[in-house]
Design a protein around this motif. Structure first.
Motif, PDB file in Angstrom:
ATOM      1  N   UNK A  16     -18.441   3.633 -32.812  1.00  0.00           N
ATOM      2  CA  UNK A  16     -18.048   2.314 -32.305  1.00  0.00           C
ATOM      3  C   UNK A  16     -17.334   2.401 -30.956  1.00  0.00           C
ATOM      4  N   UNK A  17     -17.550   1.415 -30.106  1.00  0.00           N
ATOM      5  CA  UNK A  17     -16.974   1.417 -28.760  1.00  0.00           C
ATOM      6  C   UNK A  17     -15.453   1.323 -28.783  1.00  0.00           C
ATOM      7  N   UNK A  85      -8.402   4.272 -41.389  1.00  0.00           N
ATOM      8  CA  UNK A  85      -7.285   3.337 -41.225  1.00  0.00           C
ATOM      9  C   UNK A  85      -7.812   2.107 -40.509  1.00  0.00           C
ATOM     10  N   UNK A  86      -7.482   0.934 -41.004  1.00  0.00           N
ATOM     11  CA  UNK A  86      -8.064  -0.282 -40.457  1.00  0.00           C
ATOM     12  C   UNK A  86      -7.020  -1.294 -40.025  1.00  0.00           C
ATOM     13  N   UNK A  87      -7.485  -2.521 -39.808  1.00  0.00           N
ATOM     14  CA  UNK A  87      -6.670  -3.615 -39.306  1.00  0.00           C
ATOM     15  C   UNK A  87      -5.471  -3.859 -40.218  1.00  0.00           C
ATOM     16  N   UNK A 103      -3.403  -2.762 -34.778  1.00  0.00           N
ATOM     17  CA  UNK A 103      -3.726  -4.133 -34.398  1.00  0.00           C
ATOM     18  C   UNK A 103      -4.851  -4.094 -33.374  1.00  0.00           C
ATOM     19  N   UNK A 104      -5.499  -5.219 -33.174  1.00  0.00           N
ATOM     20  CA  UNK A 104      -6.505  -5.337 -32.122  1.00  0.00           C
ATOM     21  C   UNK A 104      -5.839  -5.843 -30.844  1.00  0.00           C
ATOM     22  N   UNK A 109     -10.101  -3.729 -29.144  1.00  0.00           N
ATOM     23  CA  UNK A 109      -9.885  -2.312 -29.415  1.00  0.00           C
ATOM     24  C   UNK A 109      -8.630  -2.146 -30.264  1.00  0.00           C
ATOM     25  N   UNK A 110      -8.587  -1.062 -31.046  1.00  0.00           N
ATOM     26  CA  UNK A 110      -7.400  -0.802 -31.854  1.00  0.00           C
ATOM     27  C   UNK A 110      -6.256  -0.318 -30.971  1.00  0.00           C
ATOM     28  N   UNK A 111      -5.074  -0.864 -31.194  1.00  0.00           N
ATOM     29  CA  UNK A 111      -3.859  -0.384 -30.550  1.00  0.00           C
ATOM     30  C   UNK A 111      -2.831  -0.101 -31.637  1.00  0.00           C
TER      31      UNK A 111
END
Length: 148
Positions: A16-17, A85-87, A103-104, A109-111
């Motif tokens: 995934x990007x 690990x997710x949102x 978080x997004x 993107x994940x931060x």
């Protein structure tokens, strides 16, 4: 003759990007294990510790960190380097006393947002389905597979 079972590898370009992996540092990317989040909606612990937090330089160093049982995801010790690990998941590191929430950002993107220890015990969940169980007891399913 076909392949038996699920695919065990993931090409780096097929990742995934929002993982933000570069193209030239290898052929493969770490494939997330099966777990509470979908493959396209998660971040494996190896990418989190190696690429984002810079606690390790290689996969072997990440394995050494994780096998010392220092990493907690949502309050549970995880020893799988590819654990997804997710949102809204909280990642806690015992030795440093740091706590993060995934978080997004505005670009999807994940931060990792630093949080305090008191906030690490809380988790917001999105309700996916509400069903009526035995004897009329309501039962709800959250976005990370929990049943309440």
């Amino acid at each position: 003759m076909g392949r038996r079972g699920p695919k065990k590898h993931m090409a780096r370009l097929a990742a995934p990007r929002h993982w933000m992996l570069d193209k030239l540092s290898g052929k493969y990317a770490p494939k997330p294990s099966s777990g509470p989040h979908k493959t396209r909606e998660c971040l494996p612990l190896v990418i989190l510790l190696r690429n984002r937090l810079k606690y390790a330089l290689t996969l072997k160093e990440v394995q050494l960190i994780v096998m010392q049982r220092l990493i907690k995801v949502d309050g549970k010790i995880r020893t799988d380097t590819n654990y997804p690990a997710g949102f809204q998941d909280t990642v806690s590191i015992n030795k440093t006393g740091e706590h993060f929430r995934l978080m997004y950002d505005t670009k999807g993107r994940f931060t990792l947002m630093p949080i305090n220890a008191r906030e690490a015990n809380l988790k917001l969940c999105r309700v996916k389905a509400v069903k009526i169980g035995k004897q009329g007891v309501p039962c709800l399913v959250t976005h990370d597979g929990r049943t309440i």
